[in-house]
Write an enzyme that holds these catalytic residues in place. Structure first.
Site, short mmCIF file in Angstrom:
data_model
loop_
_atom_site.label_atom_id
_atom_site.label_comp_id
_atom_site.label_asym_id
_atom_site.label_seq_id
_atom_site.Cartn_x
_atom_site.Cartn_y
_atom_site.Cartn_z
N CYS A 65 105.71 104.89 -49.42
CA CYS A 65 106.19 104.17 -49.58
C CYS A 65 105.54 103.51 -47.87
O CYS A 65 104.52 103.98 -47.46
CB CYS A 65 107.45 103.38 -49.41
SG CYS A 65 108.51 103.98 -48.20
N TYR A 66 106.10 102.76 -47.55
CA TYR A 66 105.39 101.95 -46.60
C TYR A 66 105.31 103.57 -45.17
O TYR A 66 104.60 104.00 -44.49
CB TYR A 66 106.04 101.19 -45.78
CG TYR A 66 105.75 99.80 -46.54
CD1 TYR A 66 104.50 98.92 -46.54
CD2 TYR A 66 106.55 100.22 -47.27
CE1 TYR A 66 104.04 97.88 -47.23
CE2 TYR A 66 106.32 98.68 -48.48
CZ TYR A 66 105.55 97.64 -47.78
OH TYR A 66 104.89 96.38 -49.32
#
Length: 108
Positions: A65-66
């Site tokens: 993800c981020y």
């Protein structure tokens, strides 16, 4: 495996190089288009069915993800769907981009 495991970007990179796992990126389409790991599959609600058809449940899956937080929920979800081995990548795409800038692709 009842619980996903956390993995650092160096170990994730090695698993990709050795074709020991597949990599999925769960970030939004705009973020994915602005940069993602070269071998990442963009996993969204719309692409989940295709991913599950194309990847056996015994294929280890690494979720990016981020920053490494949202991937934990997605990793747990993939375990619940039947995948045997799932990893959440610590540091997410931000860490990947810092450590492997030459292995970032752009566009959808």
């Amino acid at each position: 495996m009842d619980q996903f495991e956390c993995i650092n970007v160096a170990d994730a990179h090695q698993k990709l190089q050795e074709k020991e796992a597949v990599l999925v990126d769960i970030r939004d389409p705009q973020s994915f288009a602005m940069g993602h790991a070269v071998q990442a599959f963009h996993l969204t609600n719309d692409t989940l069915g295709a991913f599950m058809r194309d990847n056996d449940f015994d294929t280890p899956v690494m979720v990016m993800c981020y920053h490494g937080n949202s991937s934990k929920g997605a990793a747990q979800y993939l375990l619940q769907q039947g995948y045997d081995v799932v990893y959440s990548i610590d540091g997410g795409f931000e860490a990947w981009q810092r450590q492997f800038p030459a292995e970032v692709a752009y566009g959808a």
